[in-house]
Design a protein around this motif. Structure first.
Motif, PDB file in Angstrom:
ATOM      1  N   ILE A  70     -56.724  39.157  15.777  1.00  0.00           N
ATOM      2  CA  ILE A  70     -57.844  38.558  16.500  1.00  0.00           C
ATOM      3  C   ILE A  70     -58.213  37.220  15.864  1.00  0.00           C
ATOM      4  N   SER A  71     -58.539  36.257  16.744  1.00  0.00           N
ATOM      5  CA  SER A  71     -58.898  34.912  16.264  1.00  0.00           C
ATOM      6  C   SER A  71     -60.289  34.891  15.639  1.00  0.00           C
ATOM      7  N   LYS A  72     -60.395  34.140  14.521  1.00  0.00           N
ATOM      8  CA  LYS A  72     -61.701  33.835  13.925  1.00  0.00           C
ATOM      9  C   LYS A  72     -62.122  32.407  14.292  1.00  0.00           C
ATOM     10  N   GLY A  73     -61.382  31.801  15.239  1.00  0.00           N
ATOM     11  CA  GLY A  73     -61.656  30.418  15.606  1.00  0.00           C
ATOM     12  C   GLY A  73     -60.971  29.475  14.632  1.00  0.00           C
ATOM     13  N   PRO A  74     -61.157  28.153  14.803  1.00  0.00           N
ATOM     14  CA  PRO A  74     -60.522  27.181  13.907  1.00  0.00           C
ATOM     15  C   PRO A  74     -60.991  27.357  12.461  1.00  0.00           C
ATOM     16  N   GLU A  75     -60.087  27.119  11.519  1.00  0.00           N
ATOM     17  CA  GLU A  75     -60.450  27.224  10.112  1.00  0.00           C
ATOM     18  C   GLU A  75     -61.407  26.089   9.744  1.00  0.00           C
ATOM     19  N   PRO A  76     -62.552  26.405   9.131  1.00  0.00           N
ATOM     20  CA  PRO A  76     -63.526  25.358   8.793  1.00  0.00           C
ATOM     21  C   PRO A  76     -62.987  24.400   7.737  1.00  0.00           C
ATOM     22  N   ILE A  77     -63.315  23.074   7.882  1.00  0.00           N
ATOM     23  CA  ILE A  77     -62.857  22.034   6.953  1.00  0.00           C
ATOM     24  C   ILE A  77     -64.083  21.312   6.390  1.00  0.00           C
ATOM     25  N   TRP A  78     -64.091  21.082   5.066  1.00  0.00           N
ATOM     26  CA  TRP A  78     -65.169  20.337   4.443  1.00  0.00           C
ATOM     27  C   TRP A  78     -64.934  18.837   4.653  1.00  0.00           C
ATOM     28  N   ILE A  79     -65.965  18.142   5.118  1.00  0.00           N
ATOM     29  CA  ILE A  79     -65.862  16.703   5.347  1.00  0.00           C
ATOM     30  C   ILE A  79     -67.096  16.017   4.753  1.00  0.00           C
ATOM     31  N   SER A  80     -67.025  14.690   4.659  1.00  0.00           N
ATOM     32  CA  SER A  80     -68.173  13.904   4.208  1.00  0.00           C
ATOM     33  C   SER A  80     -69.020  13.546   5.422  1.00  0.00           C
ATOM     34  N   MET A  81     -70.303  13.814   5.322  1.00  0.00           N
ATOM     35  CA  MET A  81     -71.199  13.576   6.448  1.00  0.00           C
ATOM     36  C   MET A  81     -71.254  12.089   6.779  1.00  0.00           C
ATOM     37  N   PRO A  82     -70.926  11.724   8.040  1.00  0.00           N
ATOM     38  CA  PRO A  82     -70.961  10.296   8.406  1.00  0.00           C
ATOM     39  C   PRO A  82     -72.387   9.751   8.469  1.00  0.00           C
ATOM     40  N   VAL A  83     -72.506   8.428   8.357  1.00  0.00           N
ATOM     41  CA  VAL A  83     -73.805   7.751   8.459  1.00  0.00           C
ATOM     42  C   VAL A  83     -74.096   7.488   9.930  1.00  0.00           C
ATOM     43  N   VAL A  84     -75.252   7.987  10.423  1.00  0.00           N
ATOM     44  CA  VAL A  84     -75.623   7.736  11.817  1.00  0.00           C
ATOM     45  C   VAL A  84     -77.014   7.114  11.919  1.00  0.00           C
ATOM     46  N   THR A  85     -77.660   6.781  10.768  1.00  0.00           N
ATOM     47  CA  THR A  85     -78.959   6.103  10.830  1.00  0.00           C
ATOM     48  C   THR A  85     -78.749   4.663  11.267  1.00  0.00           C
ATOM     49  N   ASN A  86     -79.815   4.078  11.840  1.00  0.00           N
ATOM     50  CA  ASN A  86     -79.805   2.709  12.373  1.00  0.00           C
ATOM     51  C   ASN A  86     -78.892   2.552  13.580  1.00  0.00           C
ATOM     52  N   LEU A  87     -78.451   3.706  14.146  1.00  0.00           N
ATOM     53  CA  LEU A  87     -77.654   3.674  15.373  1.00  0.00           C
ATOM     54  C   LEU A  87     -78.471   4.278  16.503  1.00  0.00           C
ATOM     55  N   SER A  88     -78.086   3.937  17.743  1.00  0.00           N
ATOM     56  CA  SER A  88     -78.762   4.560  18.886  1.00  0.00           C
ATOM     57  C   SER A  88     -78.361   6.031  18.950  1.00  0.00           C
ATOM     58  N   ILE A  89     -79.151   6.833  19.635  1.00  0.00           N
ATOM     59  CA  ILE A  89     -78.864   8.257  19.732  1.00  0.00           C
ATOM     60  C   ILE A  89     -77.520   8.493  20.405  1.00  0.00           C
ATOM     61  N   GLN A  90     -77.159   7.637  21.368  1.00  0.00           N
ATOM     62  CA  GLN A  90     -75.873   7.781  22.060  1.00  0.00           C
ATOM     63  C   GLN A  90     -74.720   7.523  21.093  1.00  0.00           C
ATOM     64  N   GLN A  91     -74.861   6.482  20.279  1.00  0.00           N
ATOM     65  CA  GLN A  91     -73.811   6.175  19.304  1.00  0.00           C
ATOM     66  C   GLN A  91     -73.691   7.307  18.269  1.00  0.00           C
ATOM     67  N   ALA A  92     -74.832   7.833  17.818  1.00  0.00           N
ATOM     68  CA  ALA A  92     -74.829   8.898  16.817  1.00  0.00           C
ATOM     69  C   ALA A  92     -74.144  10.159  17.362  1.00  0.00           C
ATOM     70  N   GLU A  93     -74.454  10.527  18.602  1.00  0.00           N
ATOM     71  CA  GLU A  93     -73.865  11.730  19.207  1.00  0.00           C
ATOM     72  C   GLU A  93     -72.357  11.581  19.344  1.00  0.00           C
ATOM     73  N   SER A  94     -71.899  10.389  19.711  1.00  0.00           N
ATOM     74  CA  SER A  94     -70.467  10.138  19.849  1.00  0.00           C
ATOM     75  C   SER A  94     -69.758  10.297  18.503  1.00  0.00           C
ATOM     76  N   ILE A  95     -70.358   9.782  17.431  1.00  0.00           N
ATOM     77  CA  ILE A  95     -69.754   9.896  16.095  1.00  0.00           C
ATOM     78  C   ILE A  95     -69.704  11.359  15.660  1.00  0.00           C
ATOM     79  N   LEU A  96     -70.769  12.115  15.913  1.00  0.00           N
ATOM     80  CA  LEU A  96     -70.786  13.537  15.535  1.00  0.00           C
ATOM     81  C   LEU A  96     -69.675  14.304  16.256  1.00  0.00           C
TER      82      LEU A  96
END
Length: 610
Positions: free
Chosen positions: A466-492
């Motif tokens: 049975i699948s547990k879904g994709p294996e989780p990967i540790w990443i560095s949180m991107p910077v989304v401050t000083n961006l519009s909400i639309q730009q931030a959502e796209s980066i996420l």
């Protein structure tokens, strides 16, 4: 509202097709297998009983193991939020109760054929130790082709005391309950036989054997009284068939048929030949006769003659016994033999062993057996060590080897759906292993062993991954401050992160819809698939500065003035002007940036501001 819902992410509910005191039935589409199914949804008053729901699920899974042409198949059992449901074979037709109302009564040929099919369904269920407990015309569906299909095994078995207090649901069943069920005793195979007798009675007469104003009054009648003979309602019923019905409906379960198989055979014999195969035993028909009152005599009137005759009778009995024993030991024993044990011998070997003892081998039938090899004896009658006369027949059942079944395809199914599908084929769930998978959703089957389509022995186990879904990967949180909400959502989205709570906050420093803060913070370690919450500016934002722009056009064309500052890049002026014309405009900007002038999209001036 159930119609329109997608149950279990798989079943699209299309329309309501029926219902009763315990459930509602809907037509639905199975999107995985692209087929129509019936979904039975428990009524709300039942789902509030946790004990009932647990029992209902257990019974449904047990009944899913039944595979018979006269039983409505159960494909799945599940829960979707507040709904508990069964997924079943979609059978087009009417229930038997509706047909009885339309026809008033059946002719004998029709009634016997339908009854035999129901008996075959019950015989199959009883072999699996499953009792229906609620056989009635409402739970029997007749297809357009005339096939009878029994339904509602799981719900009937799971009913609790709390359930049957709902008068609407019990009123329809009490007419068909056996007397022992009416007394609250445990139901067994003979309870189903009683209910079957009532159904046949109703089909042939158009009437019920007991009527009353309430369930209690009906129950008391059937506990204390015999039913009206069906021939008194419909004289066209054969005498032998009437005896079958009355024996099936006997108040004493010990006087009913021993099995549904006996009932079916007697129905056939009564219909075709107007005689019975299984007559009640003498013990069943024994009548207790009270002792006769003896005339009082004087003490010594008969004493002497009685003593003489008593000794004569005792002497004769002893002599008779001795003579009988002598005859048995010397004469009769010469023609008798002891039956040998021939189980698990080959039919050829068993026949030779019996022939040496002057016995004959009769192969009654061949059956599948999970452990005994093909061609070997599974069962013998009479059993080993029984003494029989020479020239007797020894009946045997011979193995055809294990029953082979095809492994169903359960890939992309849930574990519960897969288990039901395996049970439907007589297979057992084996080891369950969970692994990460990039494409397949968590909780769905990735792989099965053995693979779908392979032929294996019925009763074997099937292992599931049975699948547990994709294996989780540790990443560095991107910077989304000083961006519009639309730009931030796209980066996420690009980083496989989920946008969580977006909280507006008044700000005189940031323009409206610009991200002020983020959680988790920029450059922190985070698992892919995590939720990121944002605080954005609700305005009014910083006050802008003014800068004067003056330009004489070198040629005619469309003029655009663009402000590219810390807030955004936007066109603040756009119009057509002629060659040599001078344009002067005061332009607003925030903090620092550039003011650019274009003629027909060609940059002719760029001014730094701030």
């Amino acid at each position: 509202m159930v119609i329109g819902r997608m149950l279990g992410g798989r079943y699209e509910v299309l329309e309501k097709v029926g219902g009763g005191g315990m459930s509602l039935v809907y037509r639905a589409r199975d999107l995985y297998l692209n087929r129509m199914v019936a979904i039975k949804v428990l009524r709300e008053h039942l789902t509030n009983d946790e004990e009932f729901v647990a029992r209902f699920r257990r019974e449904a899974q047990a009944v899913a193991s039944l595979s018979h042409t006269n039983i409505v198949s159960i494909y799945d059992v599940g829960q979707d939020k507040d709904l508990h449901y069964l997924v079943m074979e979609m059978v087009e037709g009417q229930n038997l109760k509706e047909v009885i109302k339309e026809k008033d009564k059946f002719n004998e040929n029709e009634a016997v054929e339908i009854t035999k099919q129901i008996c075959e369904a019950l015989e199959h269920a009883h072999k699996q130790k499953i009792i229906h407990c609620d056989i009635k015309p409402h739970n029997i569906i007749l297809t357009k082709e005339g096939k009878a299909k029994v339904t509602d095994f799981g719900i009937a078995r799971a009913v609790t005391t709390a359930t049957i207090t709902h008068t609407g649901s019990i009123m329809g069943s009490v007419h068909y309950f056996s007397p022992e069920q009416a007394k609250g005793e445990i139901a067994d195979e003979k309870s189903d036989i009683y209910s079957m007798g009532v159904v046949l009675y109703e089909m042939l007469t158009g009437k019920l054997p007991f009527e009353g104003e309430s369930p209690i009054s009906i129950a008391l009648k059937k506990i204390n009284n015999d039913s009206i003979p069906p021939r008194s309602v419909n004289p066209d019923i054969g005498e032998a068939l009437e005896k079958v019905i009355l024996r099936a409906m006997d108040r004493n379960p010990f006087r009913r048929y021993e099995s549904v198989r006996e009932l079916k055979q007697d129905i056939t014999s009564a219909h075709l030949y107007n005689k019975l195969e299984y007559e009640p035993s003498e013990m069943e028909n024994t009548i207790n006769i009270p002792p006769l009152a003896l005339r009082k005599t004087k003490k010594n009137d008969l004493a002497a003659p009685l003593k003489v005759w008593t000794w004569i009778m005792i002497s004769l009995i002893i002599v008779g016994f001795i003579v009988g024993m002598f005859i048995s030991a010397t004469v009769l024993s010469r023609g008798e033999v002891t039956v040998p044990d021939i189980v698990e011998m080959s039919a050829t070997e068993a026949e030779a062993v019996l022939k040496n003892l002057e016995l004959s081998l009769i192969v009654e039938r061949n059956i599948n057996h999970p452990t005994i090899e093909e061609g070997l004896v599974v069962f013998q009658d009479p059993k080993p060590s029984v003494i029989v006369k020479k020239k007797s027949d020894i009946k045997v059942v011979v193995s055809k080897g294990p029953n082979m079944v095809i492994v169903p395809n359960v890939l992309a199914s849930s574990l519960l759906s897969a288990e039901v599908a395996l049970n439907n084929e007589g297979l057992e769930l084996g080891d369950v292993t969970r692994v990460y998978h990039e494409q397949i959703t968590s909780g769905k089957i990735v792989r099965q062993e053995p693979a779908a389509g392979k032929e294996i022995i019925q009763g074997s186990t099937v292992n599931l991954i049975i699948s547990k879904g994709p294996e989780p990967i540790w990443i560095s949180m991107p910077v989304v401050t000083n961006l519009s909400i639309q730009q931030a959502e796209s980066i996420l989205q690009n980083y496989n992160l989920l946008l969580g709570v977006v909280q507006p906050e008044t700000s005189y420093e940031y323009a409206e819809d610009i991200v002020i803060r983020q959680d988790p913070g920029a450059n922190s370690e985070i698992l892919q698939g995590s939720v990121v919450n944002l605080v954005i500016s609700a305005g009014p934002g910083p006050l802008g500065s003014l800068s004067s722009v003056s330009i004489t056009l070198p040629n005619s064309g469309k003029v655009k003035i663009v402000v590219d500052d810390e807030n955004s890049r936007e066109i603040v002026y756009e119009n057509y002007h002629y060659d040599g014309e001078t344009i002067q405009r005061n332009v607003s900007y925030h903090r620092r940036g550039f003011i650019e002038v274009y003629v027909d999209n060609r940059l002719i001036k760029r001014k730094e501001v701030g």
